[in-house]
Design a protein around this motif. Structure first.
Motif, PDB file in Angstrom:
ATOM      1  N   LEU A   1      45.403 -33.932   9.336  1.00 15.15           N
ATOM      2  CA  LEU A   1      46.196 -34.902   8.538  1.00 15.15           C
ATOM      3  C   LEU A   1      45.725 -34.709   7.376  1.00 15.15           C
ATOM      4  CD1 LEU A   1      46.418 -37.939  11.075  1.00 15.15           C
ATOM      5  CD2 LEU A   1      48.387 -36.169  10.576  1.00 15.15           C
ATOM      6  N   ALA A   2      44.435 -35.022   6.854  1.00 14.09           N
ATOM      7  CA  ALA A   2      43.937 -34.990   5.336  1.00 14.09           C
ATOM      8  C   ALA A   2      44.427 -33.782   4.824  1.00 14.09           C
ATOM      9  CB  ALA A   2      42.528 -35.068   5.646  1.00 14.09           C
ATOM     10  N   ALA A   3      44.414 -32.428   5.277  1.00 17.65           N
ATOM     11  CA  ALA A   3      44.865 -31.188   4.797  1.00 17.65           C
ATOM     12  C   ALA A   3      46.452 -31.395   4.364  1.00 17.65           C
ATOM     13  CB  ALA A   3      44.383 -29.960   5.649  1.00 17.65           C
ATOM     14  N   ARG A   4      47.168 -31.641   5.356  1.00 18.21           N
ATOM     15  CA  ARG A   4      48.596 -31.820   5.244  1.00 18.21           C
ATOM     16  C   ARG A   4      48.967 -32.913   3.893  1.00 18.21           C
ATOM     17  NH1 ARG A   4      50.624 -32.455  11.466  1.00 18.21           N
ATOM     18  NH2 ARG A   4      50.237 -30.348  11.951  1.00 18.21           N
ATOM     19  N   GLU A   5      48.272 -33.949   3.966  1.00 15.62           N
ATOM     20  CA  GLU A   5      48.251 -34.962   2.866  1.00 15.62           C
ATOM     21  C   GLU A   5      48.050 -34.491   1.602  1.00 15.62           C
ATOM     22  OE1 GLU A   5      46.573 -38.625   3.459  1.00 15.62           O
ATOM     23  OE2 GLU A   5      47.597 -38.870   5.375  1.00 15.62           O
ATOM     24  N   ALA A   6      46.934 -33.389   1.433  1.00 15.16           N
ATOM     25  CA  ALA A   6      46.521 -32.881   0.306  1.00 15.16           C
ATOM     26  C   ALA A   6      47.359 -31.869  -0.157  1.00 15.16           C
ATOM     27  CB  ALA A   6      45.202 -32.143   0.536  1.00 15.16           C
ATOM     28  N   GLU A   7      48.181 -30.988   0.747  1.00 11.69           N
ATOM     29  CA  GLU A   7      49.282 -30.133   0.471  1.00 11.69           C
ATOM     30  C   GLU A   7      50.404 -30.770  -0.376  1.00 11.69           C
ATOM     31  OE1 GLU A   7      50.053 -28.276   4.026  1.00 11.69           O
ATOM     32  OE2 GLU A   7      48.134 -26.890   3.940  1.00 11.69           O
TER      33      GLU A   7
ATOM     34  N   ARG B   1      39.141 -33.383  14.250  1.00  9.53           N
ATOM     35  CA  ARG B   1      39.825 -32.437  14.095  1.00  9.53           C
ATOM     36  C   ARG B   1      41.402 -32.981  13.792  1.00  9.53           C
ATOM     37  NH1 ARG B   1      40.833 -27.248  13.889  1.00  9.53           N
ATOM     38  NH2 ARG B   1      42.352 -26.192  14.950  1.00  9.53           N
ATOM     39  N   ARG B   2      41.992 -34.045  14.228  1.00  5.51           N
ATOM     40  CA  ARG B   2      43.300 -34.392  13.988  1.00  5.51           C
ATOM     41  C   ARG B   2      43.239 -34.936  12.469  1.00  5.51           C
ATOM     42  NH1 ARG B   2      43.537 -37.735  18.753  1.00  5.51           N
ATOM     43  NH2 ARG B   2      43.512 -36.073  20.116  1.00  5.51           N
ATOM     44  N   ALA B   3      41.955 -35.699  12.352  1.00  8.97           N
ATOM     45  CA  ALA B   3      41.931 -36.491  10.980  1.00  8.97           C
ATOM     46  C   ALA B   3      41.684 -35.211   9.943  1.00  8.97           C
ATOM     47  CB  ALA B   3      40.650 -37.380  10.816  1.00  8.97           C
ATOM     48  N   ALA B   4      40.958 -34.210  10.121  1.00 10.61           N
ATOM     49  CA  ALA B   4      41.103 -33.219   9.046  1.00 10.61           C
ATOM     50  C   ALA B   4      42.375 -32.469   9.014  1.00 10.61           C
ATOM     51  CB  ALA B   4      40.145 -32.305   9.670  1.00 10.61           C
TER      52      ALA B   4
END
Length: 157
Positions: free
Chosen positions: A150-156, A145-148
């Motif tokens: 972080l990935a969503a934040r980076e994508a934004e 969940r944390r990785a997801a």
């Protein structure tokens, strides 16, 4: 499923906790029918000294524990779980002086709940001492969940 989980971690989960070790649980293996554990017959596990029959609480504990093991097998990993519901139907007394086996199989897994069937017997699973139907809460995989997140934040960005 990873060989390390099956050969190392699953047997430890089956018998390595303080209470499972004290009760003498032994990992028997995994096959198409599910995961199996055994408890060798011991006098201190007897519930009725007059008959020599193993205690009902031991049977319930075995069924609950093998049910949890079957959830981890289905998950192909160790994750925190908790028994949500456990129904045990006792069909007959265990035979005095005989080891008891328990086998469990997780037949449905959702993101938050696992559904299990398990049975306890001496030699023949078609002549059970008891059968169980259970549900276990499957706690989320926080690392994933944390990785997801972080990935969503980076994508934004």
């Amino acid at each position: 499923m990873a060989d390390g989980f099956l050969s190392t971690i699953l047997p430890q989960l089956a018998a390595g906790a303080a209470h499972t070790h004290a009760l003498g649980f032994v990992y028997e293996g995994l096959d198409d029918e599910g995961v199996s554990i055994r408890v060798p017959y011991r006098a201190d596990l007897v519930g009725d000294p007059d008959t020599g029959v193993l205690a009902g609480g031991l049977v319930t504990t075995m069924l609950d524990h093998v049910g949890g093991l079957s959830v981890w097998v289905k998950l192909e990993a160790f994750r925190p779980i908790a028994t949500l519901d456990l129904r045990v139907d006792y069909m007959r007394a265990a035979h005095p002086g005989r080891d008891l086996l328990a086998r469990g199989s997780c037949f449905r897994l959702t993101p938050s709940v696992a559904f299990v069937r398990a049975w306890a017997f001496e030699d023949d699973p078609f002549d059970p001492v008891a059968a169980a139907q259970a549900a276990y809460v499957v706690n989320e995989d926080r690392a994933a969940r944390r990785a997801a997140i972080l990935a969503a934040r980076e994508a934004e960005q």
